[in-house]
Each structure stands twice: as C-alpha cells, then as structure tokens.
Design a protein around this motif. Structure first.
Motif, short mmCIF file in Angstrom:
data_model
loop_
_atom_site.label_atom_id
_atom_site.label_comp_id
_atom_site.label_asym_id
_atom_site.label_seq_id
_atom_site.Cartn_x
_atom_site.Cartn_y
_atom_site.Cartn_z
N TYR A 138 0.83 -1.21 0.00
CA TYR A 138 0.00 0.00 0.00
C TYR A 138 0.85 1.25 0.00
O TYR A 138 1.96 1.28 0.55
N ARG A 139 0.28 2.30 -0.59
CA ARG A 139 0.86 3.64 -0.42
C ARG A 139 -0.29 4.58 -0.11
O ARG A 139 -1.28 4.63 -0.84
N ILE A 140 -0.16 5.33 0.97
CA ILE A 140 -1.21 6.27 1.38
C ILE A 140 -0.65 7.68 1.26
O ILE A 140 0.45 7.95 1.75
N SER A 141 -1.39 8.56 0.62
CA SER A 141 -0.92 9.94 0.57
C SER A 141 -2.07 10.90 0.84
O SER A 141 -3.25 10.56 0.68
N LEU A 142 -1.70 12.09 1.25
CA LEU A 142 -2.67 13.12 1.64
C LEU A 142 -2.46 14.39 0.84
O LEU A 142 -1.34 14.74 0.49
N CYS A 143 -3.56 15.07 0.59
CA CYS A 143 -3.52 16.37 -0.05
C CYS A 143 -4.55 17.23 0.69
O CYS A 143 -5.65 16.75 0.98
N VAL A 144 -4.20 18.44 1.04
CA VAL A 144 -5.11 19.29 1.80
C VAL A 144 -5.12 20.68 1.17
O VAL A 144 -4.06 21.27 0.96
N TRP A 179 1.05 16.44 -2.67
CA TRP A 179 0.61 15.15 -2.11
C TRP A 179 1.76 14.63 -1.27
O TRP A 179 2.90 14.60 -1.74
N ARG A 180 1.48 14.24 -0.04
CA ARG A 180 2.55 13.73 0.83
C ARG A 180 2.22 12.33 1.28
O ARG A 180 1.10 12.05 1.72
N ALA A 190 -0.04 14.65 12.04
CA ALA A 190 0.95 15.74 12.06
C ALA A 190 0.79 16.63 10.82
O ALA A 190 0.84 17.86 10.92
N LEU A 191 0.56 16.00 9.67
CA LEU A 191 0.37 16.79 8.45
C LEU A 191 -0.90 17.63 8.53
O LEU A 191 -0.92 18.79 8.11
N LEU A 192 -1.95 17.04 9.06
CA LEU A 192 -3.21 17.79 9.18
C LEU A 192 -3.06 18.97 10.12
O LEU A 192 -3.63 20.03 9.91
N ARG A 193 -2.25 18.77 11.14
CA ARG A 193 -2.03 19.87 12.08
C ARG A 193 -1.26 21.01 11.39
O ARG A 193 -1.58 22.18 11.56
N ASP A 194 -0.26 20.63 10.59
CA ASP A 194 0.47 21.66 9.82
C ASP A 194 -0.50 22.39 8.89
O ASP A 194 -0.46 23.61 8.76
N VAL A 217 -9.80 17.60 2.28
CA VAL A 217 -8.70 16.67 2.58
C VAL A 217 -8.91 15.44 1.72
O VAL A 217 -10.00 14.86 1.73
N LYS A 218 -7.90 15.10 0.93
CA LYS A 218 -7.98 13.91 0.09
C LYS A 218 -7.00 12.86 0.59
O LYS A 218 -5.85 13.17 0.85
N VAL A 219 -7.50 11.65 0.74
CA VAL A 219 -6.66 10.54 1.17
C VAL A 219 -6.64 9.54 0.02
O VAL A 219 -7.68 9.00 -0.35
#
Ligand code: ADP
Ligand code: MG
Length: 352
Positions: A138-144, A179-180, A190-194, A217-219
């Motif tokens: 799996y690879r999970i990434s976030l974009c906000v 995307w991180r 931690a990313l969401l807090r940033d 927020v995209k996961v």
C-alpha cells in the motif's frame, strides 16, 4: 451531465448530527428515533434521514454511522466523498477533524475520544494495511487545500500561491497540489495539524477564514497485489475526500463591505450552486416537478461548472462515488432558521 434522475436511489447517505446545547435555552429540535427528528418552527415538521445522531452520540459512534463502510470500500478501490454541511458552530469541524483538545494533544487517551472521522478513518486504513501486509503493498498519501474567496490554496505548504483547477485525462484536479505520503496515522495527524496552521491567512482574520472557507482533505489509497497472483492488473487506487464546507448561514450582503462582502458573495454563490446541483441531481430542479419524460441526458441542467467548489466535487457527485452528507445542526431555538434550511438541504440530498 448524464446524471441519473431516479430519486432516492440511495447513492447519497444522509446523516444529521445534532450537537449538544451549550446552555439550557429553549430547543426547537426533538429526536424521535434513530432516523427521525422533528423541528418546531411554524408548526412542527418531521424529517426522516438515513440516520439521526443525537447530542449523546460519541465520536466513535459517529465514525461507525458515517464512514466505516465508506473506508472499507475505499480499501476495495472505490472512491468516497464525505461532506459536512451546516451553519458555523453546529459541529462540522468537530465531526470531521475532532475536538480542539484532540489537536492540542492527540496522544493523551482522554483526548483520543475527541478524534473525528478523519483521524479515525486513517487509523482504520492503517489497521487494514497491517492485517493485509503479506498480500498487498500500500501507499497512502494526503492532499489538503482550501477554497477561500474563490481561490484554491494548498495547505500542505506555507507558500501562498494560488492553485488552478485543471481538467485532464485523469479528470478534474488541482494543479500542483502537494501530495505527501504517510506511513502511519500519527504522520497523517501531524500533516493535518500543519495544514491547520497554514490555513491562517492573516492573524486578524483567523476566525473568519475557518468558517468562511471550504477545506478539502484527500486521502489516496494505492495498492498493489503481491506474490504469485500478481499479474498485469495488480494495481488500483481510490480517493477518499473529506470536505468541511463553509458555514451555510445566510450572510447578509447589505451592510457588509470590502472583504466581508467578498466573502459573503463567494460563500453564498458556492453553496447556492451546490444546492442547485443537488436539487438538479435529485430530480426536483428548482420547483419544476420531477418528470419521467425528457430522459435525454442533457435535459436537466446541473450547474457543476458554476463554482470552484462544485467543479471539484463534480466527478464524485456524478460518478460512482459513495457520497455521505453529514448535516450538522444546533438544537437551540435561536438557530431555528439555520436548522430549517440545513434540514431542507439534507432532505434534497437524500433524494439524489
Ligand atoms: P463548525 O465547524 O460547524 O463551525 P465546530 O465543529 O467548530 O463548528 O463546533 C463549534 C464548537 O462546538 C466547538 O467548540 C466544538 O468543539 C463544539 N462541538 C461541536 N459539536 C460537538 C459535539 N457533538 N460534542 C461536543 N462539542 C461539540
Ligand atoms: Mg468549522
């Protein structure tokens, strides 16, 4: 444009969450059972939804009611969209992100109870990954990002540049959005807090901005089947999108000026376009009744292109995506009018 008009086909799951009253003021909302509530405004009116969550519902119960199934289907490759709609103060951010104390210190066990749907979804995703590690990579990434004053701003960077919305082969997307990758729930938090810190445009505007912007927020969940069964078609990916919408309270344009006026115009526009799209997709239109006739695809006009918000939601609203709408309301009599309009928006959405 080729939306199905059949109402009530259950593609959108609608949940109403009633927040606790902060005082013993008079209330206008009565919960009848786990699907029904009544609102006393001019006379009493009953509403029925997929689920009604009372002020006693915990964050954990809310996750189960709203998102557990959606997270599971994202792990099986289907997209999901969860929208939080309602006036400022009704509990949208609490429901999606969590209580303030969770974000202050998410490691204390007492605060973990305050975690909202998003951190719980991340936790569930990583739990599933741990169970499935041998068969699947799996690879999970976030974009906000945020839409404020009709401008899209990346929240995973402190850079202030405005992002553009593009349409390409892979659909509609925010160009150059960061995307991180994350390897755990706590990295995600931690990313969401940033991101939360980056959303502040200027100190004097902090309060305004948080209730006057739409936060996405995209996961992304990418998976690859490992081992002997792994063939060419061994890769799939799906995106879970959370949107904390701007407060739906009516902002008066008269009497406002400058920035306030611009904010009011933009929110009124984007939320009213969203309302129009929902109405069109629900088959009711703006008051012209639903007619089985004219089934020629383009007959109903769904003005998805009329705002950045709806452009970015358009594929999920039209496509196969599982959609959850959480309507947040306050039970207080003082908020009757906002509660009434929120429930009506929720009711229309349930017919999509
Ligand atoms: P919104 O995002 O809709 O403007 P918030 O989520 O910020 O509203 O909620 C306003 C305040 O009420 C916050 O202090 C929040 O912690 C609190 N609150 C909202 N819903 C609940 C709830 N179900 N239980 C306890 N506190 C809540
Ligand atoms: Mg909020």
């Amino acid at each position: 444009r080729t939306a199905s008009k059949s109402s009530g086909n259950g593609r959108v799951r609608v949940i109403v969450r009633v927040r606790p009253a902060e005082s013993d003021e008079e209330t206008c909302v009565k919960i009848i059972d786990d699907k029904t509530l009544s609102l006393r405004s001019h006379g009493t009116r009953q509403y029925r939804f997929d689920e009604v969550l009372s002020p006693a519902a915990s964050q954990g119960q809310t996750f189960i009611a709203a998102a557990e199934d959606m997270v599971e289907s994202v792990m099986r490759g289907s997209n999901g969209l969860l929208l939080a709609y309602g006036p400022t103060g009704a509990g949208k951010t609490f429901t999606i992100f969590g209580g303030e104390s969770f974000w202050d210190d998410c490691l204390s066990s007492r605060n973990v109870q305050q975690a909202g749907i998003l951190p719980r979804s991340l936790e569930r995703i990583f739990e599933t990954i741990r169970r499935d590690e041998e068969n699947m990579q799996y690879r999970i990434s976030l974009c906000v990002f945020q839409i404020y004053l009709d401008q899209v701003k990346d929240l995973l960077t402190s850079e202030k540049k405005k992002l553009k919305i593009r349409e390409g082969e892979q659909g509609i997307f925010v160009q150059d959005a960061t995307w991180r990758y994350i390897a755990s729930t706590s990295e995600g938090i931690a990313l969401l807090r940033d991101a939360w810190c980056n959303r502040v445009v200027s100190k004097t505007l902090t309060n305004n901005v948080s209730s006057r912007s739409h936060v996405f927020v995209k996961v992304k969940v990418e998976q690859r089947l490992l081992g002997p069964h792994a063939m060419k078609q061994n890769h799939r990916s799906a995106v879970l999108t959370f949107v904390d919408l701007a407060g739906s309270e009516r902002l008066s344009k008269s009497g406002s000026s400058g920035l306030r006026l611009d904010e009011a115009k933009n929110i009124n526009l984007s939320l009213s376009v969203l309302g129009k799209c929902v109405a069109a997709l629900a088959g009711g239109g703006g008051g012209g009744g639903e007619k089985g006739g004219g089934e020629k695809g383009g007959d109903i006009h769904v003005p998805l292109r009329d705002s950045k918000l709806t452009r970015l939601l358009s594929e999920d609203l039209l496509g196969e995506t599982r959609v959850i709408l959480i309507a947040s309301i306050s039970p207080l009599q003082a908020n009757t009018e906002e509660t009434y309009s929120t429930l009506n928006f929720a009711l229309r959405s349930s017919k999509m």
